[in-house]
Design a protein around this motif. Structure first.
Motif, short mmCIF file in Angstrom:
data_model
loop_
_atom_site.label_atom_id
_atom_site.label_comp_id
_atom_site.label_asym_id
_atom_site.label_seq_id
_atom_site.Cartn_x
_atom_site.Cartn_y
_atom_site.Cartn_z
N ARG A 11 77.95 18.34 64.55
CA ARG A 11 78.43 18.09 66.04
C ARG A 11 78.41 16.80 66.70
O ARG A 11 78.91 16.54 67.52
N HIS A 12 77.67 15.99 66.06
CA HIS A 12 77.69 14.50 66.72
C HIS A 12 78.17 13.39 65.77
O HIS A 12 78.08 13.65 64.51
N SER A 19 83.32 8.90 64.28
CA SER A 19 83.96 10.12 64.13
C SER A 19 83.05 11.61 64.21
O SER A 19 81.66 11.40 63.96
N THR A 20 83.44 12.63 64.30
CA THR A 20 82.69 13.59 64.22
C THR A 20 83.44 14.74 62.98
O THR A 20 84.69 14.48 62.75
N LYS A 21 82.57 15.70 62.81
CA LYS A 21 83.20 16.76 61.79
C LYS A 21 84.44 17.06 62.24
O LYS A 21 85.50 17.32 61.51
N ASP A 22 84.65 17.65 63.48
CA ASP A 22 85.85 17.97 64.09
C ASP A 22 87.11 17.11 64.06
O ASP A 22 88.13 17.39 63.84
N ASP A 23 86.61 15.80 64.09
CA ASP A 23 87.81 15.00 64.12
C ASP A 23 88.48 14.67 62.49
O ASP A 23 89.40 14.72 62.52
N TYR A 57 80.94 11.29 54.12
CA TYR A 57 79.56 12.16 53.38
C TYR A 57 78.77 12.23 54.37
O TYR A 57 77.84 13.14 54.22
N TRP A 58 78.94 11.91 55.65
CA TRP A 58 77.81 12.24 56.70
C TRP A 58 78.21 13.79 57.01
O TRP A 58 77.30 14.45 57.66
N PHE A 59 79.25 14.25 56.68
CA PHE A 59 79.83 15.79 57.18
C PHE A 59 80.12 16.40 56.12
O PHE A 59 79.94 17.89 56.38
N PHE A 60 80.34 16.29 54.86
CA PHE A 60 80.80 17.05 53.88
C PHE A 60 80.34 16.43 52.47
O PHE A 60 80.23 15.02 52.26
N ASP A 62 81.80 16.96 49.63
CA ASP A 62 82.73 16.25 48.75
C ASP A 62 84.34 16.96 49.24
O ASP A 62 84.29 17.66 50.48
N ILE A 63 85.41 16.61 48.74
CA ILE A 63 86.66 16.95 49.13
C ILE A 63 86.73 18.37 49.29
O ILE A 63 87.60 18.83 50.02
N GLY A 64 86.32 19.06 48.22
CA GLY A 64 86.17 20.47 48.00
C GLY A 64 85.61 21.43 49.13
O GLY A 64 86.42 22.30 49.72
N GLU A 65 84.48 20.65 49.90
CA GLU A 65 84.12 21.28 51.03
C GLU A 65 84.77 21.07 52.32
O GLU A 65 84.97 22.13 53.09
N LEU A 66 85.69 19.99 52.32
CA LEU A 66 86.44 19.86 53.42
C LEU A 66 87.78 20.78 53.18
O LEU A 66 88.19 21.40 54.11
N GLN A 67 88.13 20.99 52.07
CA GLN A 67 89.42 22.08 51.88
C GLN A 67 88.85 23.52 52.22
O GLN A 67 89.77 24.00 52.75
#
Length: 219
Positions: A11-12, A19-23, A57-60, A62-67
């Motif tokens: 969230r932060h 940047s945030t995860k939502d960004d 990598y603060w939020f994910f 790897d790229i698979g998690e973002l997908q």
């Protein structure tokens, strides 16, 4: 590749960027729609956000998690509203079908561009295809229940649900471009075709009034 040792925070902003995860997810969605899944890359997204790659990598993990997050977003964005509208209480079948129709014409309820590009993604990835097929089944099941609530036998309700749904998915896939005003002119016949009976006048008029403010947008 591993990220920073600090615990990720969704969230932060990360401590190394604003940047945030939502960004990251929002930027990834934009890139997915405009350029396809092949361009949903850490470097491409970080450049768009104007942040370092390492902040990813603060939020994910790897790229698979973002997908995975992209697919979850798609399900919330497009499948959730269709199911909610199909299951929404209505006075009659005309009102019920019009509730669903509003998903197709109101971009705040359904993002047709996102739906189309996720389907293209599914052609390349069997796991994504499985998720898309499950979402289609859930949408059709909700529509089937909608028709059943108004007295249709199970077989007819299922087929009418499929016809209504596949017609609209095909409409988006063909990229048919016409104004909402044009589609509204055909609304009575659309309802007749999908329901097999004349629409209720009061429900039809109420729906037209409800969508009046959307006229001028592409449907």
């Amino acid at each position: 590749m591993t990220g920073p040792s600090a615990v990720r925070n969704d969230r932060h902003p990360s401590p190394i960027s604003k940047s945030t995860k939502d960004d990251w997810i929002a930027a990834a969605v934009d890139i997915l729609i405009l350029e396809g899944i092949d361009q949903v890359k850490i470097q491409v997204i970080s450049k768009r956000l104007g942040v370092s790659r390492s902040s990813f990598y603060w939020f994910f993990k790897d790229i698979g998690e973002l997908q995975d997050e992209l697919l979850s977003y798609w399900l919330r964005r497009n499948t959730g509203p269709v199911i909610e509208r199909a299951m929404r209480p209505a006075k009659n079948l005309t009102e019920a079908v019009c509730n669903v129709f509003e998903c197709w014409i109101n971009p705040s309820l359904f993002d047709s561009s996102l739906d189309t590009v996720v389907r293209f993604w599914a052609r390349k990835d069997p796991n994504v295809r499985s998720i898309v097929e499950q979402a289609d089944r859930q949408r059709i099941e909700a529509l089937t229940h909608m028709f059943s609530r108004y007295g249709m036998k199970d077989g007819e309700a299922f087929i009418r649900a499929r016809v209504l749904y596949f017609t609209q998915v095909g409409y988006f896939a063909l990229e048919v471009r016409e104004s909402l005003e044009t589609r509204t002119k055909h609304l009575r016949n659309y309802l007749l075709a999908h329901m097999g009976s004349e629409p209720d006048e009061s429900a039809l008029e109420a729906y037209i009034r409800r969508i009046e403010g959307l006229k001028g947008r592409p449907a």
